[in-house]
Design a protein around this motif. Structure first.
Motif, PDB file in Angstrom:
ATOM      1  N   UNK A 283       0.892  -1.085  -0.042  1.00 59.81           N
ATOM      2  CA  UNK A 283       0.008   0.009   0.076  1.00 59.81           C
ATOM      3  C   UNK A 283       0.785   1.113  -0.061  1.00 59.81           C
TER       4      UNK A 283
ATOM      5  N   UNK B 149       0.463   5.498   1.088  1.00 59.57           N
ATOM      6  CA  UNK B 149      -0.323   6.550   1.782  1.00 59.57           C
ATOM      7  C   UNK B 149       0.735   7.725   1.776  1.00 59.57           C
TER       8      UNK B 149
ATOM      9  N   UNK C 176       0.882  11.687   3.824  1.00 56.16           N
ATOM     10  CA  UNK C 176       0.251  12.549   4.750  1.00 56.16           C
ATOM     11  C   UNK C 176       0.857  13.885   4.216  1.00 56.16           C
TER      12      UNK C 176
ATOM     13  N   UNK D 284      -4.648  14.595   7.353  1.00 55.04           N
ATOM     14  CA  UNK D 284      -4.628  13.205   7.856  1.00 55.04           C
ATOM     15  C   UNK D 284      -3.826  12.328   6.976  1.00 55.04           C
ATOM     16  N   UNK D 285      -3.509  10.842   7.453  1.00 53.96           N
ATOM     17  CA  UNK D 285      -2.798  10.136   6.382  1.00 53.96           C
ATOM     18  C   UNK D 285      -3.741   9.577   5.567  1.00 53.96           C
TER      19      UNK D 285
ATOM     20  N   UNK E  62      -4.941   7.202   2.016  1.00 55.72           N
ATOM     21  CA  UNK E  62      -4.512   6.248   1.016  1.00 55.72           C
ATOM     22  C   UNK E  62      -4.475   6.546  -0.273  1.00 55.72           C
TER      23      UNK E  62
ATOM     24  N   UNK F 227      -3.203   0.188  -3.640  1.00 57.55           N
ATOM     25  CA  UNK F 227      -3.203  -1.045  -2.942  1.00 57.55           C
ATOM     26  C   UNK F 227      -2.833  -2.042  -4.198  1.00 57.55           C
TER      27      UNK F 227
ATOM     28  N   UNK G 192       3.951   7.207   2.679  1.00 57.99           N
ATOM     29  CA  UNK G 192       4.260   5.968   3.460  1.00 57.99           C
ATOM     30  C   UNK G 192       4.030   4.920   2.678  1.00 57.99           C
TER      31      UNK G 192
ATOM     32  N   UNK H 147      -8.398 -10.088   8.327  1.00 53.64           N
ATOM     33  CA  UNK H 147      -7.370  -9.288   7.871  1.00 53.64           C
ATOM     34  C   UNK H 147      -6.251  -9.024   9.008  1.00 53.64           C
ATOM     35  N   UNK H 148      -5.291  -8.976   8.737  1.00 53.14           N
ATOM     36  CA  UNK H 148      -4.066  -8.698   9.832  1.00 53.14           C
ATOM     37  C   UNK H 148      -3.575  -7.132   9.467  1.00 53.14           C
ATOM     38  N   UNK H 149      -2.652  -6.944  10.451  1.00 54.21           N
ATOM     39  CA  UNK H 149      -2.443  -5.500  10.521  1.00 54.21           C
ATOM     40  C   UNK H 149      -1.453  -5.185   9.311  1.00 54.21           C
ATOM     41  N   UNK H 150      -1.210  -3.998   8.998  1.00 49.38           N
ATOM     42  CA  UNK H 150      -0.402  -3.662   7.875  1.00 49.38           C
ATOM     43  C   UNK H 150       1.010  -2.992   8.528  1.00 49.38           C
TER      44      UNK H 150
ATOM     45  N   UNK I  60       4.196  -0.588   8.324  1.00 46.64           N
ATOM     46  CA  UNK I  60       4.725   0.552   7.863  1.00 46.64           C
ATOM     47  C   UNK I  60       5.911   0.783   7.584  1.00 46.64           C
ATOM     48  N   UNK I  61       6.305   1.420   6.442  1.00 43.54           N
ATOM     49  CA  UNK I  61       7.809   1.783   6.466  1.00 43.54           C
ATOM     50  C   UNK I  61       7.940   3.335   7.296  1.00 43.54           C
ATOM     51  N   UNK I  62       9.098   3.946   7.428  1.00 44.42           N
ATOM     52  CA  UNK I  62       9.479   5.096   8.032  1.00 44.42           C
ATOM     53  C   UNK I  62       9.094   6.381   7.252  1.00 44.42           C
TER      54      UNK I  62
ATOM     55  N   UNK J  56      -3.548   1.670  15.583  1.00 41.71           N
ATOM     56  CA  UNK J  56      -2.324   1.879  15.345  1.00 41.71           C
ATOM     57  C   UNK J  56      -1.675   2.941  16.309  1.00 41.71           C
TER      58      UNK J  56
ATOM     59  N   UNK K 234       6.483   5.648  10.822  1.00 42.56           N
ATOM     60  CA  UNK K 234       5.372   5.185  10.265  1.00 42.56           C
ATOM     61  C   UNK K 234       4.227   4.570  11.164  1.00 42.56           C
ATOM     62  N   UNK K 235       3.135   4.718  11.181  1.00 42.91           N
ATOM     63  CA  UNK K 235       2.222   3.956  12.091  1.00 42.91           C
ATOM     64  C   UNK K 235       2.460   2.348  12.321  1.00 42.91           C
TER      65      UNK K 235
ATOM     66  N   UNK L  58       1.051  -1.232  13.901  1.00 42.93           N
ATOM     67  CA  UNK L  58      -0.227  -1.784  14.230  1.00 42.93           C
ATOM     68  C   UNK L  58       0.071  -2.342  15.743  1.00 42.93           C
TER      69      UNK L  58
ATOM     70  N   UNK M 202      -6.128  -5.739  17.114  1.00 45.65           N
ATOM     71  CA  UNK M 202      -7.225  -5.791  15.900  1.00 45.65           C
ATOM     72  C   UNK M 202      -8.250  -6.704  16.796  1.00 45.65           C
TER      73      UNK M 202
ATOM     74  N   UNK N  52      -9.331  -7.291   2.358  1.00 47.24           N
ATOM     75  CA  UNK N  52      -9.424  -6.069   3.214  1.00 47.24           C
ATOM     76  C   UNK N  52      -8.315  -5.223   2.691  1.00 47.24           C
TER      77      UNK N  52
ATOM     78  N   UNK O  37      -7.664   6.714   7.839  1.00 46.13           N
ATOM     79  CA  UNK O  37      -6.990   7.437   9.224  1.00 46.13           C
ATOM     80  C   UNK O  37      -8.046   8.530   9.386  1.00 46.13           C
TER      81      UNK O  37
END
Lengths: 115, 115
Positions: free
Chosen positions: A33, A35, A37, A42-43, A45, A48, A91, A101-104, A106-108, B36, B43-44, B46, B49, B100, B105
């Protein structure tokens, strides 16, 4: 396990120039994904990927933005030509495909400054 | 997509338990609730959930009442390093209902932990 990496960490370019951001997801994660900001917002999307296919690009702001994920591994996000309002932090995140679903992860982020 | 509402900011002290409540009145049957954490210039990340009732991991607990219109993130015995922005998100299936995808955010809750 290596996390999501993004390159560069910071980029300063002039309006009208081109910039390419790169994201390397966690190995084995089919979902990738993007994203961003922008200042004070806000962050949001952008899009994907599932493997190399674009699953959802509803957040891409306009046709100056081009995302690719050749081979289903790393991804690039090109901005051409860059405008002042493109400044912000971009991001990248990745996740496995599971239900539920599971958490995403994120990179820095890449901080892009367009002057 | 269900809109979330959470306090803009909260203050706490080291060693205390912190509960952040989020409302999501329009949550749909197939939606999940996820939280998050984000530190400055990162980055955010996780945290947790859930779908209903209670979920606990090594970091936090998530309480979801039967109607699922709200959720509470509980952080036990916070420390200074827990100072961050906490986001409550509702994760919905994509348009095709097959996976998903994007996270939406909001402003998040700025948690400040004092010595």
């Amino acid at each position: 396990e290596a996390g999501v990496t993004q390159f560069p960490s910071h980029s300063v370019i002039e309006k009208g120039q081109t910039v390419t951001l790169r994201c390397d997801p966690i190995s084995g994660h089919d979902n990738l994904y993007w994203y961003r900001r922008v200042m004070g917002k806000e962050i949001k999307f952008l899009l994907h990927f599932v493997k190399e296919s674009k699953q959802d690009e509803s957040g891409m702001p306009n046709n100056r933005f081009l995302a690719e994920r050749t081979g289903g591994t790393y991804s690039t996000l090109k901005v051409q030509p860059a405008e002042l309002e493109d400044s912000g932090v971009y991001f990248c995140a990745s996740s496995q495909t599971l239900d539920p679903p599971v958490g995403q992860y994120f990179g820095p982020g890449t901080r892009l400054t367009v002057t | 997509l269900a809109k979330t509402t959470q306090p803009i900011s909260m203050d706490s002290y080291e060693g205390q338990e912190v509960n952040i409540t989020c409302s999501h009145n329009n949550i749909a049957t197939n939606d999940y609730i996820t939280w998050y954490q984000q530190f400055p210039s990162q980055g955010p990340r996780f945290i947790i959930q859930g779908y209903k009732t209670k979920v606990t991991n090594e970091v936090a607990s998530l309480f979801i009442p039967a109607d699922r219109k709200s959720s509470t993130l509980s952080l036990p015995r916070v420390s200074l390093s827990d100072t961050a922005v906490y986001y409550c998100l509702v994760v919905a299936p994509d348009a095709g209902g097959t996976s998903y995808g994007k996270l939406t955010f909001g402003q998040g809750t700025i948690l400040t932990v004092h010595p």
